[in-house]
Design a protein around this motif. Sequence first.
Motif, PDB file in Angstrom:
ATOM      1  N   ASP A 495      52.482  66.949  78.154  1.00 36.22           N
ATOM      2  CA  ASP A 495      52.988  68.324  78.191  1.00 36.22           C
ATOM      3  C   ASP A 495      52.438  69.037  79.416  1.00 36.22           C
ATOM      4  OD1 ASP A 495      54.360  67.967  75.862  1.00 36.22           O
ATOM      5  OD2 ASP A 495      53.107  69.285  74.633  1.00 36.22           O
ATOM      6  N   ASN A 496      53.316  69.744  80.132  1.00 34.05           N
ATOM      7  CA  ASN A 496      52.834  70.441  81.327  1.00 34.05           C
ATOM      8  C   ASN A 496      52.220  71.789  80.963  1.00 34.05           C
ATOM      9  OD1 ASN A 496      54.941  72.405  81.150  1.00 34.05           O
ATOM     10  ND2 ASN A 496      56.341  71.020  82.224  1.00 34.05           N
ATOM     11  N   ASP A 497      51.588  72.403  81.948  1.00 36.98           N
ATOM     12  CA  ASP A 497      50.859  73.640  81.680  1.00 36.98           C
ATOM     13  C   ASP A 497      51.786  74.768  81.253  1.00 36.98           C
ATOM     14  OD1 ASP A 497      48.641  72.229  82.322  1.00 36.98           O
ATOM     15  OD2 ASP A 497      48.074  73.402  84.080  1.00 36.98           O
ATOM     16  N   ALA A 498      53.007  74.767  81.751  1.00 40.25           N
ATOM     17  CA  ALA A 498      53.959  75.792  81.333  1.00 40.25           C
ATOM     18  C   ALA A 498      54.208  75.700  79.835  1.00 40.25           C
ATOM     19  CB  ALA A 498      55.268  75.625  82.107  1.00 40.25           C
ATOM     20  N   ALA A 499      54.426  74.471  79.350  1.00 34.69           N
ATOM     21  CA  ALA A 499      54.655  74.284  77.910  1.00 34.69           C
ATOM     22  C   ALA A 499      53.417  74.655  77.112  1.00 34.69           C
ATOM     23  CB  ALA A 499      55.057  72.834  77.641  1.00 34.69           C
ATOM     24  N   LEU A 500      52.238  74.278  77.607  1.00 35.98           N
ATOM     25  CA  LEU A 500      50.997  74.555  76.888  1.00 35.98           C
ATOM     26  C   LEU A 500      50.743  76.059  76.790  1.00 35.98           C
ATOM     27  CD1 LEU A 500      48.840  71.755  78.525  1.00 35.98           C
ATOM     28  CD2 LEU A 500      49.584  71.817  76.130  1.00 35.98           C
ATOM     29  N   CYS A 501      51.034  76.790  77.857  1.00 30.81           N
ATOM     30  CA  CYS A 501      50.841  78.244  77.827  1.00 30.81           C
ATOM     31  C   CYS A 501      51.701  78.872  76.736  1.00 30.81           C
ATOM     32  CB  CYS A 501      51.176  78.848  79.184  1.00 30.81           C
ATOM     33  SG  CYS A 501      49.908  78.609  80.456  1.00 30.81           S
ATOM     34  N   ARG A 502      52.896  78.375  76.565  1.00 28.95           N
ATOM     35  CA  ARG A 502      53.779  78.908  75.521  1.00 28.95           C
ATOM     36  C   ARG A 502      53.316  78.479  74.128  1.00 28.95           C
ATOM     37  NH1 ARG A 502      58.405  81.342  77.195  1.00 28.95           N
ATOM     38  NH2 ARG A 502      58.918  81.155  79.409  1.00 28.95           N
ATOM     39  N   GLN A 503      52.771  77.272  74.029  1.00 33.53           N
ATOM     40  CA  GLN A 503      52.312  76.786  72.731  1.00 33.53           C
ATOM     41  C   GLN A 503      51.076  77.521  72.232  1.00 33.53           C
ATOM     42  OE1 GLN A 503      51.702  72.533  73.133  1.00 33.53           O
ATOM     43  NE2 GLN A 503      53.759  72.259  74.007  1.00 33.53           N
ATOM     44  N   ALA A 504      50.299  78.098  73.146  1.00 34.88           N
ATOM     45  CA  ALA A 504      49.016  78.694  72.772  1.00 34.88           C
ATOM     46  C   ALA A 504      49.164  79.753  71.686  1.00 34.88           C
ATOM     47  CB  ALA A 504      48.336  79.291  74.002  1.00 34.88           C
ATOM     48  N   TYR A 505      50.203  80.586  71.787  1.00 35.61           N
ATOM     49  CA  TYR A 505      50.444  81.619  70.779  1.00 35.61           C
ATOM     50  C   TYR A 505      51.761  81.426  70.033  1.00 35.61           C
ATOM     51  CZ  TYR A 505      46.513  84.337  72.578  1.00 35.61           C
ATOM     52  OH  TYR A 505      45.265  84.757  72.949  1.00 35.61           O
ATOM     53  N   GLY A 506      52.577  80.470  70.465  1.00 35.90           N
ATOM     54  CA  GLY A 506      53.854  80.276  69.805  1.00 35.90           C
ATOM     55  C   GLY A 506      54.676  81.552  69.834  1.00 35.90           C
ATOM     56  N   ASP A 507      55.250  81.905  68.687  1.00 35.32           N
ATOM     57  CA  ASP A 507      56.066  83.122  68.602  1.00 35.32           C
ATOM     58  C   ASP A 507      55.245  84.354  68.230  1.00 35.32           C
ATOM     59  OD1 ASP A 507      58.346  81.609  69.152  1.00 35.32           O
ATOM     60  OD2 ASP A 507      58.701  81.177  67.028  1.00 35.32           O
ATOM     61  N   ALA A 508      53.920  84.186  68.089  1.00 31.06           N
ATOM     62  CA  ALA A 508      53.095  85.299  67.613  1.00 31.06           C
ATOM     63  C   ALA A 508      52.828  86.343  68.692  1.00 31.06           C
ATOM     64  CB  ALA A 508      51.760  84.766  67.074  1.00 31.06           C
ATOM     65  N   VAL A 509      53.009  85.988  69.963  1.00 35.85           N
ATOM     66  CA  VAL A 509      52.820  86.913  71.079  1.00 35.85           C
ATOM     67  C   VAL A 509      54.046  86.802  71.976  1.00 35.85           C
ATOM     68  CG1 VAL A 509      51.479  87.366  73.180  1.00 35.85           C
ATOM     69  CG2 VAL A 509      50.293  86.888  71.033  1.00 35.85           C
ATOM     70  N   ASN A 510      54.539  87.935  72.440  1.00 37.12           N
ATOM     71  CA  ASN A 510      55.716  87.965  73.313  1.00 37.12           C
ATOM     72  C   ASN A 510      55.352  87.384  74.679  1.00 37.12           C
ATOM     73  OD1 ASN A 510      57.751  88.732  75.180  1.00 37.12           O
ATOM     74  ND2 ASN A 510      58.343  90.455  73.872  1.00 37.12           N
ATOM     75  N   PHE A 511      55.781  86.152  74.917  1.00 31.23           N
ATOM     76  CA  PHE A 511      55.370  85.482  76.146  1.00 31.23           C
ATOM     77  C   PHE A 511      56.027  86.096  77.380  1.00 31.23           C
ATOM     78  CE2 PHE A 511      54.922  82.112  79.276  1.00 31.23           C
ATOM     79  CZ  PHE A 511      53.584  81.763  79.082  1.00 31.23           C
ATOM     80  N   ASP A 512      57.233  86.601  77.244  1.00 29.32           N
ATOM     81  CA  ASP A 512      57.873  87.252  78.390  1.00 29.32           C
ATOM     82  C   ASP A 512      57.080  88.484  78.826  1.00 29.32           C
ATOM     83  OD1 ASP A 512      59.904  85.388  78.483  1.00 29.32           O
ATOM     84  OD2 ASP A 512      61.236  86.548  77.174  1.00 29.32           O
ATOM     85  N   ALA A 513      56.526  89.211  77.856  1.00 33.60           N
ATOM     86  CA  ALA A 513      55.687  90.367  78.197  1.00 33.60           C
ATOM     87  C   ALA A 513      54.396  89.922  78.866  1.00 33.60           C
ATOM     88  CB  ALA A 513      55.382  91.184  76.938  1.00 33.60           C
ATOM     89  N   LEU A 514      53.833  88.796  78.398  1.00 35.63           N
ATOM     90  CA  LEU A 514      52.644  88.244  79.061  1.00 35.63           C
ATOM     91  C   LEU A 514      52.948  87.920  80.517  1.00 35.63           C
ATOM     92  CD1 LEU A 514      50.732  85.666  76.799  1.00 35.63           C
ATOM     93  CD2 LEU A 514      49.839  87.751  77.831  1.00 35.63           C
ATOM     94  N   LEU A 515      54.085  87.278  80.761  1.00 33.79           N
ATOM     95  CA  LEU A 515      54.462  86.928  82.127  1.00 33.79           C
ATOM     96  C   LEU A 515      54.639  88.168  82.994  1.00 33.79           C
ATOM     97  CD1 LEU A 515      57.073  84.046  81.658  1.00 33.79           C
ATOM     98  CD2 LEU A 515      54.898  83.895  82.877  1.00 33.79           C
ATOM     99  N   ALA A 516      55.244  89.183  82.417  1.00 32.74           N
ATOM    100  CA  ALA A 516      55.560  90.381  83.200  1.00 32.74           C
ATOM    101  C   ALA A 516      54.332  91.232  83.488  1.00 32.74           C
ATOM    102  CB  ALA A 516      56.611  91.210  82.457  1.00 32.74           C
TER     103      ALA A 516
END
Length: 692
Positions: A495-516
């Motif tokens: 699994d690449n780091d992009a996938a791992l970053c998303r897996q860290a919180y799953g759906d519990a944290v808005n990942f698009d907001a984290l990115l922004a």
Amino acid sequence: MTATTFSASAPSSQILGACPHDCPDTCSLLTTVQNGVAIKVQGNPAHPHTAGSLCTKVSRYPERTYHPERILHPLKRIGPKGSGQFERVSWDAALSDIAARLQEIATRDPQAILPYSYAGTMGLVQGESIAARFFNTLGASHLERTICAAAGGEGLVHTLGGKVGMRVEFFAESDVILIWGSNSISSNLHFWRYANDAKRRGAKLICIDPRKSETADKCHQHIALLPGTDGALALGLMHELIQNDWLDHDYLERYTLGWEALRERALQWPPERAAAVCGITAEQVQGLARIYGACVHNGQKAAIRMNYGLQRVHGGGNAVRLIACLPALIGAWRTRAGGVLLSSSGAFPVQKAALQRPDLLAGRTPRSVNMATIGDDLLREASPEFGPAIEALMVYNSNPVAIAPESAKVVQGFAREDLFTVVLEHFQTDTADYADYILPATTQLEHWDVHSAYGHTDALLNRPAIAPLGEAKPNTQIFRELARHMGLTDPCLQDNDAALCRQAYGDAVNFDALLANGFVTLDTPEAPFSQGKFPTPSGKCEFFSERLAARGLDGLPDHVPNHEAAHSSSAYPLAMISPPARNFLNSSFVNVKSLQHSEGEPLLEMHPVDAAARGIADGDTVRVFNDRGSYQCRARISVRARAGVVNGLGVWWRKLGLNGTNVNQLTSQRLTDLGRGPTFYDCLVEVALVVS
């Protein structure tokens, strides 16, 4: 978020990141990059907790990243272990040899392989994701990662139900703040900003700490108790709260469990008894209780900020339990500016199983090795009780030769010629000197990661600001490539780091907001326990823990004396604590020249009375010693040390010490009452002048 976005390409830009270090603040960073070079790291002004400011250490991060001694290529040992003699090799040659060595050991018994890691980065991805999957796939020994906060964490779990508490920003609204076991100015700077806001509003700040720290200087009162006596002080406070009826009876009846039993125990601790144990006066116990207890009747908000120093003693878990009980006695939890905070990490919805994949163990239960006892464990032979001898050690995000207790034994273990050791590092640390291979790891400016925090409730994202220097690789990539070299085929190991970053919180944290934005604030209650609802089995603040009682332990918290209590030895009459030097963070930043210059040299703070009795003057070279070893450093005669206690500021690399040792030559491998944590501040010594 794709692989093509993994480096900044604009000629001049600012990249959002997160501080990776073991600190409650977990700051949001802005890195300024010009033509691919990071020229400045600063606090993100858009992040409320960071508010644009950083500690001195992290503001020097470019100096660390571009340090001339940075390891940028794989290195193979060519001299004796500990000599620091290496030659450059290719990645393929290094990984092929490492894979062959590990495969040979794993075929016989994978439990002879041990990972050793901790908080060199607090990142969820570069910390324990692919690495954990790799070791779970092998069936390697499990490492009990206890060296910082295990005792206090377990104390919270059995009282409040988890590593939870006040939201840090609401300390700004408190009227009374007890800063207990924390030099916040040095180790929790952004909490100190909130405390200072409260102080300007008229709040009373009281520091409880054996050392007269920089934080104590700025508080209204300092109570310099003996190391390891915090639980006794908490019991003495409870006694006074009961005797003077400074109690919230309604809160106690509705939202606590075991009050009558705790009341009976506390009544056995009058101020005189608590004071005698703590090495302070009965008047100090009574005065502190009066200030804290008055809040229950006058509508003031009372808050306690604990930190981890107070739990690094034999009774550390019970001490945290006792202190965590105090807010319930006076109903401090009823408002958002009252209660206690030691750690907020339990509020984060980290998808640990998704990241680490314990299912890869496939029903196996490997033996556990406590990282605080690595000295003994490396010297053990195979036995039915302890399992196979440790034959291979992979170290990442840690420097155990410098930071683990009783380091003479740690060095002896690492020096074993039959121990195969691989170290992922930025620099040639004390531990790296003993490696068979050193593999160059990226710094925080060069990789992706996702972070939780233990001093606030914001999740953070770290973007790489620059391309990896030299041949450095992220931890994740190193373990991906090692897995391939070993023929391990489970797809999750790639699994690449992009996938791992998303897996860290799953759906519990808005990942698009984290990115922004670089951070997302968790949706947590402002006053989490105003109506009980503790995450304990009973839903109440558990003064009495059925879970502890079921393990054969005392369900009620109590004062547990130090293994090496003050005044218990004529040979070693001084208690020693080893708080961090202000310009270092554990053993990180020790080799950053500007910070090393600011810190000066390894120091032992001594009270003038103790120094005079030994003929020691300020600046003298002294030998600090006990049965475990000796350590040489300079004496600083200062009232920052209370009489009978010396402060060995750490953690310097051993190789930078006056005689090739550091303060952990003296600390012991004994463990805490709860959590099996280390007891760094439970240590008796003697000090003598070194005559040149």
